[in-house]
Design an enzyme around this catalytic site. Structure first.
Site, PDB file in Angstrom:
ATOM      1  N   CYS A  50       0.809  -1.223   0.000  1.00  0.00           N
ATOM      2  CA  CYS A  50       0.000   0.000   0.000  1.00  0.00           C
ATOM      3  C   CYS A  50       0.843   1.276   0.000  1.00  0.00           C
ATOM      4  O   CYS A  50       0.328   2.357  -0.283  1.00  0.00           O
ATOM      5  CB  CYS A  50      -0.958  -0.003   1.191  1.00  0.00           C
ATOM      6  SG  CYS A  50      -2.037  -1.452   1.233  1.00  0.00           S
ATOM      7  N   HIS A  78      -3.111   7.069   2.128  1.00  0.00           N
ATOM      8  CA  HIS A  78      -3.580   5.779   1.627  1.00  0.00           C
ATOM      9  C   HIS A  78      -4.995   5.551   2.137  1.00  0.00           C
ATOM     10  O   HIS A  78      -5.291   5.738   3.318  1.00  0.00           O
ATOM     11  CB  HIS A  78      -2.644   4.679   2.126  1.00  0.00           C
ATOM     12  CG  HIS A  78      -3.173   3.298   1.943  1.00  0.00           C
ATOM     13  ND1 HIS A  78      -3.689   2.856   0.751  1.00  0.00           N
ATOM     14  CD2 HIS A  78      -3.269   2.255   2.809  1.00  0.00           C
ATOM     15  CE1 HIS A  78      -4.090   1.593   0.886  1.00  0.00           C
ATOM     16  NE2 HIS A  78      -3.846   1.216   2.126  1.00  0.00           N
ATOM     17  N   ASN A 100     -10.110  -0.146  -0.201  1.00  0.00           N
ATOM     18  CA  ASN A 100      -8.653  -0.091  -0.140  1.00  0.00           C
ATOM     19  C   ASN A 100      -8.106  -0.688  -1.435  1.00  0.00           C
ATOM     20  O   ASN A 100      -8.177  -1.900  -1.639  1.00  0.00           O
ATOM     21  CB  ASN A 100      -8.169  -0.872   1.079  1.00  0.00           C
ATOM     22  CG  ASN A 100      -6.652  -0.863   1.236  1.00  0.00           C
ATOM     23  OD1 ASN A 100      -5.923  -0.523   0.314  1.00  0.00           O
ATOM     24  ND2 ASN A 100      -6.174  -1.275   2.401  1.00  0.00           N
TER      25      ASN A 100
END
Length: 329
Positions: free
Chosen positions: A123, A256, A286
């Site tokens: 990520c 993020h 996500n």
């Protein structure tokens, strides 16, 4: 001899792409219920802030998602793919073991010859990739870079584990980064700590024609949450220190997009009003390395982020990895 003027890099254009298949929490809950797994829209929103996500169709790869995102960024920059001399793709879900997704994307763009490679920092991948591209442009090794985050996380989810499968989605985001006489990217700070690898990982691999280990995502949510909140504040302050800026100089925070509570917690620690926090996790879930460039493109195209704004990008992910970039857009 006259010294050469400093060389910097700036974002020239942004782009993004989401696969057409959109699943709301209710859609996903119904899918899981068919397998005896209970969850609900309320349960997911309360814990994550996620309302929907996009999943790629069978056979659609990370390079497939990256292609329209790359084209959109090139168009925004007023450039063609032939003008790019560096392609970096951040991904944890590559098309194949090798060659890199970046080289496959290069071919799909119809160009050849320029450097192309992948970065794997989960990520945090886009922040890592952007930092590498910035360094190569500053050194003169490249002049115009295409930097992309692209993921098909739906392929590695365990749909028997409601604590993880509801969190993730697929998508791609891209930027064109170009050499400039004026600073664009002001500072970056990257870190990793492999001692925490077990709290977020996909521990499978391929050997002898077989999958060895478990090829599905595993996460200790509480451990990730605790670690993420702490490191995101520290890395943001480290980047500000490097750039000689303060929290008050940040116009937009684009973290993020993992969990709304982590994002809001970071904003509060930086004393930033929540209306300066760019949020797309509610509609995208996500998307790992794609989440920051996706959110940046949404913010740019909606008119929120404008030329001259100071933007903080920061990510944290499996590895454990984390990092931040401060830039003048």
């Amino acid at each position: 001899m006259t010294a050469s003027p400093p060389r910097y890099s700036r974002i020239l254009g942004t782009g993004s792409y989401l696969p057409p298949k959109r699943l709301t929490n209710a859609d996903l809950a119904a899918q899981l219920a068919a397998d005896g797994i209970e969850t609900s829209d309320e349960w997911i929103i309360e814990r994550t802030g996620i309302r929907a996500r996009h999943f790629a169709d069978e056979g659609v790869t990370a390079s497939d998602l990256a292609l329209p995102a790359a084209r959109a960024a090139l168009e925004a920059a007023g450039m063609t793919a032939e003008q790019i001399d560096l392609i970096i793709v951040a991904t944890s879900t590559p098309d194949m073991i090798f060659p890199s997704t970046a080289t496959l994307l290069q071919h799909k763009l119809g160009v050849h010859g320029c450097a192309a490679f992948d970065v794997q920092a989960v990520c945090s991948g886009f922040v890592y990739a952007l930092t590498v591209a910035d360094s190569m442009i500053k050194s003169g090794a490249a002049s115009k870079a295409l930097v992309i985050g692209s993921e098909v996380f739906s392929r590695i989810l365990d749909f028997k584990d409601r604590t993880t499968c509801v969190l993730f989605g697929d998508g791609a985001g891209a930027v064109v980064l170009g050499a400039s006489k004026e600073p664009g990217i002001l500072a970056a700070d990257l870190h990793a700590d492999g001692r925490h690898a077990n709290i977020l990982c996909t521990p499978g691999t391929v050997a002898g024609g077989k999958v060895i280990g478990d090829p599905l995502l595993k996460m200790d949510g509480q451990a990730v949450f605790k670690l993420a909140v702490g490191v995101l504040e520290k890395v943001a302050r480290a980047v500000l220190d490097k750039a000689g800026r303060s929290e008050a100089d940040i116009d937009w925070l684009i973290p993020h997009q993992a969990n709304i509570r982590i994002m809001q917690g970071t904003a509060k620690k930086l004393k930033m009003p929540l209306d300066k926090l760019i949020v797309t996790v509610d509609e995208h879930g996500n998307t790992s390395a794609a989440s920051i460039p996706l959110a940046l493109d949404v913010a740019v195209r909606s008119g929120k982020v404008r030329r001259g704004d100071t933007v903080m990008l920061e990510g944290v992910g499996g590895g454990f990895t984390w990092g931040a970039v401060l830039l003048d857009f």
